[in-house]
Write a protein that holds these residues in place. Structure first.
Motif, mmCIF file in Angstrom:
data_model
loop_
_atom_site.group_PDB
_atom_site.id
_atom_site.type_symbol
_atom_site.label_atom_id
_atom_site.label_comp_id
_atom_site.label_asym_id
_atom_site.label_seq_id
_atom_site.Cartn_x
_atom_site.Cartn_y
_atom_site.Cartn_z
ATOM 1 N N PRO A 191 0.812 -1.234 0.000
ATOM 2 C CA PRO A 191 0.000 0.000 0.000
ATOM 3 C C PRO A 191 0.839 1.276 0.000
ATOM 4 O O PRO A 191 0.459 2.277 -0.613
ATOM 5 C CB PRO A 191 -0.806 -0.088 1.300
ATOM 6 N N THR B 123 -5.077 -2.883 -5.114
ATOM 7 C CA THR B 123 -4.160 -2.819 -3.979
ATOM 8 C C THR B 123 -4.832 -3.315 -2.701
ATOM 9 O O THR B 123 -4.230 -4.057 -1.922
ATOM 10 C CB THR B 123 -3.654 -1.381 -3.782
ATOM 11 N N ALA B 124 -6.071 -2.927 -2.504
ATOM 12 C CA ALA B 124 -6.805 -3.384 -1.322
ATOM 13 C C ALA B 124 -6.999 -4.897 -1.347
ATOM 14 O O ALA B 124 -6.870 -5.566 -0.316
ATOM 15 C CB ALA B 124 -8.152 -2.679 -1.241
ATOM 16 N N SER C 30 -3.673 -6.548 -0.490
ATOM 17 C CA SER C 30 -3.426 -6.420 0.952
ATOM 18 C C SER C 30 -4.304 -7.383 1.747
ATOM 19 O O SER C 30 -3.851 -8.002 2.720
ATOM 20 C CB SER C 30 -3.684 -4.990 1.414
#
Length: 71
Positions: A15, A38-39, A42
């Protein structure tokens, strides 16, 4: 190379490195897609770490080249 060993660092780095890229992405929809990706990455890393801990692995990652004080 074992990817599981580097997941704690990737949980922070992914992130942190993607945030400046999202600011530069045009059009705005592409930035939203990048932020969503990206979330999801993660979240996948968090799930992998959780499963490793539940499987009995001890997760530790020495950052900054410091010496371990406890053994």
């Amino acid at each position: 190379m074992d990817l599981l060993a580097h997941l704690p660092a990737l949980q922070v780095v992914v992130p942190m490195l993607s945030a400046p890229l999202m600011v530069m992405l045009q059009p705005r929809g592409l930035a939203w897609a990048g932020a969503t990706a990206t979330a999801l990455v993660s979240f996948a890393i968090a799930i992998a770490l959780t499963l490793a801990v539940l499987d009995g692995h001890v997760i530790e990652y020495a950052m900054g080249g410091g010496q371990r004080l406890s053994e």
